[in-house]
Design a protein around this motif. Structure first.
Motif, PDB file in Angstrom:
ATOM      1  N   VAL A 168       0.778  -1.255   0.020  1.00  0.00           N
ATOM      2  CA  VAL A 168      -0.049  -0.248   0.201  1.00  0.00           C
ATOM      3  C   VAL A 168       0.962   1.353   0.132  1.00  0.00           C
ATOM      4  O   VAL A 168       0.728   2.271  -0.701  1.00  0.00           O
ATOM      5  N   PHE A 169       1.893   1.385   0.921  1.00  0.00           N
ATOM      6  CA  PHE A 169       2.565   2.432   0.758  1.00  0.00           C
ATOM      7  C   PHE A 169       3.446   2.630  -0.239  1.00  0.00           C
ATOM      8  O   PHE A 169       4.069   3.732  -0.636  1.00  0.00           O
ATOM      9  N   PHE A 170       3.912   1.572  -0.868  1.00  0.00           N
ATOM     10  CA  PHE A 170       5.087   1.449  -2.052  1.00  0.00           C
ATOM     11  C   PHE A 170       4.100   2.213  -3.304  1.00  0.00           C
ATOM     12  O   PHE A 170       4.559   2.919  -3.929  1.00  0.00           O
ATOM     13  N   VAL A 171       2.747   1.749  -3.477  1.00  0.00           N
ATOM     14  CA  VAL A 171       2.159   2.212  -4.434  1.00  0.00           C
ATOM     15  C   VAL A 171       1.599   3.754  -4.202  1.00  0.00           C
ATOM     16  O   VAL A 171       1.776   4.719  -5.084  1.00  0.00           O
ATOM     17  N   ILE A 172       1.418   3.984  -2.917  1.00  0.00           N
ATOM     18  CA  ILE A 172       1.337   5.395  -2.506  1.00  0.00           C
ATOM     19  C   ILE A 172       2.394   6.262  -3.048  1.00  0.00           C
ATOM     20  O   ILE A 172       2.375   7.278  -3.717  1.00  0.00           O
ATOM     21  N   ALA A 173       3.689   5.833  -2.507  1.00  0.00           N
ATOM     22  CA  ALA A 173       4.917   6.604  -2.937  1.00  0.00           C
ATOM     23  C   ALA A 173       5.095   6.623  -4.392  1.00  0.00           C
ATOM     24  O   ALA A 173       5.496   7.538  -4.941  1.00  0.00           O
ATOM     25  N   ALA A 174       4.773   5.576  -5.095  1.00  0.00           N
ATOM     26  CA  ALA A 174       5.168   5.475  -6.470  1.00  0.00           C
ATOM     27  C   ALA A 174       4.112   6.583  -7.480  1.00  0.00           C
ATOM     28  O   ALA A 174       4.440   7.352  -8.206  1.00  0.00           O
ATOM     29  N   SER A 175       2.963   6.675  -6.773  1.00  0.00           N
ATOM     30  CA  SER A 175       1.987   7.469  -7.363  1.00  0.00           C
ATOM     31  C   SER A 175       2.308   9.081  -7.079  1.00  0.00           C
ATOM     32  O   SER A 175       1.881   9.816  -7.853  1.00  0.00           O
ATOM     33  N   GLN A 176       2.828   9.313  -5.880  1.00  0.00           N
ATOM     34  CA  GLN A 176       3.210  10.632  -5.760  1.00  0.00           C
ATOM     35  C   GLN A 176       4.602  11.005  -6.418  1.00  0.00           C
ATOM     36  O   GLN A 176       4.676  12.140  -7.029  1.00  0.00           O
ATOM     37  N   ALA A 177       5.617  10.076  -6.746  1.00  0.00           N
ATOM     38  CA  ALA A 177       6.592  10.295  -7.477  1.00  0.00           C
ATOM     39  C   ALA A 177       6.384  10.444  -8.838  1.00  0.00           C
ATOM     40  O   ALA A 177       6.758  11.488  -9.613  1.00  0.00           O
ATOM     41  N   ASP A 178       5.479   9.699  -9.482  1.00  0.00           N
ATOM     42  CA  ASP A 178       5.068   9.584 -10.838  1.00  0.00           C
ATOM     43  C   ASP A 178       3.550   9.432 -11.075  1.00  0.00           C
ATOM     44  O   ASP A 178       3.156   7.911 -11.090  1.00  0.00           O
ATOM     45  N   PRO A 179       2.465  10.045 -11.152  1.00  0.00           N
ATOM     46  CA  PRO A 179       1.256   9.874 -11.061  1.00  0.00           C
ATOM     47  C   PRO A 179       0.890   9.121 -12.401  1.00  0.00           C
ATOM     48  O   PRO A 179      -0.237   8.052 -12.042  1.00  0.00           O
ATOM     49  N   SER A 180       1.517   9.011 -13.416  1.00  0.00           N
ATOM     50  CA  SER A 180       1.194   8.152 -14.679  1.00  0.00           C
ATOM     51  C   SER A 180       1.553   6.898 -14.253  1.00  0.00           C
ATOM     52  O   SER A 180       1.250   6.126 -15.375  1.00  0.00           O
ATOM     53  N   SER A 181       2.575   6.617 -13.281  1.00  0.00           N
ATOM     54  CA  SER A 181       2.810   5.022 -13.279  1.00  0.00           C
ATOM     55  C   SER A 181       1.809   4.232 -12.718  1.00  0.00           C
ATOM     56  O   SER A 181       1.856   2.827 -12.518  1.00  0.00           O
ATOM     57  N   VAL A 182       0.999   4.985 -11.923  1.00  0.00           N
ATOM     58  CA  VAL A 182      -0.205   4.147 -11.161  1.00  0.00           C
ATOM     59  C   VAL A 182      -1.582   4.329 -11.715  1.00  0.00           C
ATOM     60  O   VAL A 182      -1.825   5.517 -11.921  1.00  0.00           O
ATOM     61  N   THR A 183      -2.263   3.311 -12.069  1.00  0.00           N
ATOM     62  CA  THR A 183      -3.689   3.694 -12.702  1.00  0.00           C
ATOM     63  C   THR A 183      -4.656   4.007 -11.598  1.00  0.00           C
ATOM     64  O   THR A 183      -4.360   3.416 -10.357  1.00  0.00           O
ATOM     65  N   THR A 184      -5.814   4.417 -11.996  1.00  0.00           N
ATOM     66  CA  THR A 184      -6.984   4.542 -11.224  1.00  0.00           C
ATOM     67  C   THR A 184      -7.267   3.584 -10.323  1.00  0.00           C
ATOM     68  O   THR A 184      -7.894   3.465  -9.184  1.00  0.00           O
ATOM     69  N   SER A 185      -7.549   2.448 -10.942  1.00  0.00           N
ATOM     70  CA  SER A 185      -7.771   1.138 -10.478  1.00  0.00           C
ATOM     71  C   SER A 185      -6.988   0.658  -9.494  1.00  0.00           C
ATOM     72  O   SER A 185      -7.637   0.067  -8.227  1.00  0.00           O
TER      73      SER A 185
END
Length: 282
Positions: A168-185
């Protein structure tokens, strides 16, 4: 519903030994699951207005009918027959529904279908809390002690829960660093993961410590985890056929191996409960 739901193992229910309300509400949840899946499969363009939503959830609707619905109905049927195993699988089936549709609720636009999803989540949480509150935890724990793989199952739940929590925290960190790297789903799944991870960790700790509540929750948590892995494998297999998403072979192998690790303690737990049930009836 004048008939006692639990014909044999009523000693494990406090109060009047009846679970009629919980049973009927669980059947309502099963009906709503069927309705939601059928509606989305018949009208995917209406239910899922974007291509990303269709790719994320269309295959899951099939899995809900093939895995989620039988999971819930099977647990209810066993409980209705007075089986201790059905009593302990029931919470896991409800947690499967709760986890599954939490991912939907944080992705779908607010419309009439959203209300259907919200109703399933609310009912699942209500029945789960009420059901667990009525179990005679001390009695069940006493019967299951030394019959089920408590340390093995508890340790596995702690590991899986910790892995999901960290993810959960890794995905949140990745979305903060690069929003396009994580999908909405992917982001929508995080609240469900954030809910289930502590449940697995706490349940695992209680089981490792051989606490009565750990024995009661252990099978349900292992059941939910096993069904989630089976459902995820089903989604990975169906997505190329239903949505045109390329088959992710490595993800399928990884999920299958993790699922296998989870299935082993689940089966051993079932075996221990079967031994306990025979001892009770003898």
């Amino acid at each position: 519903m004048g008939r006692n739901v639990l014909q044999k193992d009523t000693t494990f229910i406090i109060g009047n030994g009846r679970l009629s309300i919980e049973y009927m509400l669980s059947l309502v949840i099963a009906l709503l699951m069927t309705l939601a899946s059928v509606l989305s499969l018949m009208n995917p363009d209406v239910i899922y207005p974007t291509n990303e939503l269709r790719q994320s959830f269309f295959s899951n609707d099939v899995v809900n009918l093939v895995v989620g619905l039988p999971t819930l109905l099977g647990a209810l049927w066993l409980a209705w027959r007075g089986k201790l195993v059905g009593l302990l699988l029931w919470p896991g089936a409800l947690m499967y529904v709760l986890y599954n549709y939490l991912a939907y609720i944080f992705s779908m636009p607010a419309n009439w279908y959203y209300l259907l999803l919200l109703a399933m989540i609310a009912l699942s949480a209500y029945v789960l809390i009420g059901f667990m509150a009525r179990l005679d935890v001390q009695n069940i724990g006493q019967h299951l002690a030394r019959s089920v793989p408590d340390r093995f199952s508890g340790g596995l739940l702690i590991v899986f829960g910790g892995f999901v929590f960290l993810r959960v925290f890794f995905v949140i960190a990745a979305s903060q660093a690069d929003p396009s790297s994580v999908t909405t789903s992917e982001l929508a799944i995080l609240p469900a993961d954030f809910l289930i991870a502590p449940a697995w960790i706490i349940g695992g700790i209680l089981l490792w410590q051989r606490k009565p509540l750990g024995y009661v929750a252990g099978l349900g948590l292992l059941f939910q985890a096993s069904m989630l892995f089976i459902g995820l494998i089903g989604i990975l297999l169906l997505q190329p056929v239903l949505t045109g998403v390329p088959f992710d072979f490595m993800s399928a192998i990884t999920v299958a191996l993790m699922g296998l690790v989870c299935f082993i303690p689940f089966i051993l737990y079932l075996r221990g409960i079967a031994v306990t049930s025979r001892q009770i009836q003898s």
